[in-house]
Write a protein that holds these residues in place. Structure first.
Motif, PDB file in Angstrom:
ATOM      1  N   ASN A 110       1.128  -1.045   0.009  1.00 56.44           N
ATOM      2  CA  ASN A 110      -0.110  -0.135   0.144  1.00 56.44           C
ATOM      3  C   ASN A 110       0.972   1.292  -0.053  1.00 56.44           C
ATOM      4  O   ASN A 110       1.966   1.118   0.571  1.00 56.44           O
ATOM      5  N   CYS A 111       0.477   2.192  -0.791  1.00 59.19           N
ATOM      6  CA  CYS A 111       1.119   3.440  -0.599  1.00 59.19           C
ATOM      7  C   CYS A 111       0.352   4.686  -0.313  1.00 59.19           C
ATOM      8  O   CYS A 111      -0.870   4.842  -0.751  1.00 59.19           O
ATOM      9  N   LEU A 112       0.646   5.306   0.827  1.00 62.53           N
ATOM     10  CA  LEU A 112       0.154   6.547   1.480  1.00 62.53           C
ATOM     11  C   LEU A 112       0.923   7.723   0.653  1.00 62.53           C
ATOM     12  O   LEU A 112       2.117   7.634   1.027  1.00 62.53           O
ATOM     13  N   LEU A 113       0.424   8.390  -0.161  1.00 65.96           N
ATOM     14  CA  LEU A 113       1.022   9.625  -0.966  1.00 65.96           C
ATOM     15  C   LEU A 113       0.364  10.718  -0.159  1.00 65.96           C
ATOM     16  O   LEU A 113      -1.055  10.876   0.014  1.00 65.96           O
ATOM     17  N   MET A 114       1.195  11.900   0.076  1.00 70.72           N
ATOM     18  CA  MET A 114       0.936  12.807   0.882  1.00 70.72           C
ATOM     19  C   MET A 114       1.659  14.242   0.049  1.00 70.72           C
ATOM     20  O   MET A 114       2.713  13.759  -0.125  1.00 70.72           O
ATOM     21  N   MET A 115       0.722  15.096  -0.381  1.00 66.94           N
ATOM     22  CA  MET A 115       1.322  16.215  -1.143  1.00 66.94           C
ATOM     23  C   MET A 115       1.161  17.660  -0.458  1.00 66.94           C
ATOM     24  O   MET A 115       0.065  17.803  -0.166  1.00 66.94           O
ATOM     25  N   LYS A 116       1.947  18.314  -0.694  1.00 66.09           N
ATOM     26  CA  LYS A 116       1.977  19.845  -0.045  1.00 66.09           C
ATOM     27  C   LYS A 116       2.693  20.703  -1.028  1.00 66.09           C
ATOM     28  O   LYS A 116       3.899  20.538  -1.299  1.00 66.09           O
ATOM     29  N   SER A 117       1.886  21.845  -1.397  1.00 65.94           N
ATOM     30  CA  SER A 117       2.562  22.809  -2.071  1.00 65.94           C
ATOM     31  C   SER A 117       2.912  23.975  -1.219  1.00 65.94           C
ATOM     32  O   SER A 117       2.534  24.146  -0.310  1.00 65.94           O
ATOM     33  N   TYR A 118       4.123  24.651  -1.823  1.00 63.22           N
ATOM     34  CA  TYR A 118       4.683  25.662  -1.206  1.00 63.22           C
ATOM     35  C   TYR A 118       5.035  26.827  -1.906  1.00 63.22           C
ATOM     36  O   TYR A 118       5.491  27.895  -1.311  1.00 63.22           O
ATOM     37  N   ARG A 119       4.442  26.932  -3.186  1.00 68.12           N
ATOM     38  CA  ARG A 119       4.765  28.052  -3.938  1.00 68.12           C
ATOM     39  C   ARG A 119       3.670  28.204  -4.811  1.00 68.12           C
ATOM     40  O   ARG A 119       2.882  27.242  -5.283  1.00 68.12           O
TER      41      ARG A 119
END
Length: 131
Positions: A110-119
């Motif tokens: 299983n893959c938990l993908l977490m994304m956060k933008s900063y620009r």
């Protein structure tokens, strides 16, 4: 977490970095407590972090049975009604990231993908930190 701290780059706002650190810690803790609770210590939990020009992507792979993330999130009691404490880690991940998913991979992990933008699109630092 010391491994993650070494990846910090100065162009990333500190508040964004701390939110990513929190999300990564929660995701890893969930993998240990839930996905690997009955697994041998030899079964790895893999972590990958990718830092792009405007986004941080964090992936955690586990060898557990998996679960339906969307259904699980829908069934978590609202925090003021939640006396058990269960599910708060996923709620925290949801609040501290811009997007996240949990999918089964072709190699039965299983893959938990977490994304956060900063620009922002114009290259400026985003003012909005969390939804």
């Amino acid at each position: 977490m010391s491994w993650f701290a070494q990846l910090y780059e100065p162009q990333i706002p500190r508040a964004i970095w701390l939110r990513c650190e929190l999300a990564l810690a929660e995701g890893f803790t969930n993998a240990v407590r839930h996905a690997h609770k009955d697994k041998s210590k030899d079964v790895p939990i893999d972590v990958e972090v990718t830092i792009a020009d405007d986004t941080i992507e964090m992936r955690i792979w586990d060898g557990g049975a998996g679960f339906d993330l969307k259904q699980h999130l829908e069934n978590i009691p609202k925090s003021e009604d939640n006396q058990t404490g269960g599910g708060r880690g996923l709620q925290l991940i949801q609040k501290t990231t811009d997007d996240f998913s949990y999918t089964r991979t072709v190699d039965n992990r299983n893959c938990l993908l977490m994304m956060k933008s900063y620009r922002g699109e114009n290259g400026s630092i985003q003012r909005k930190i969390a939804d």
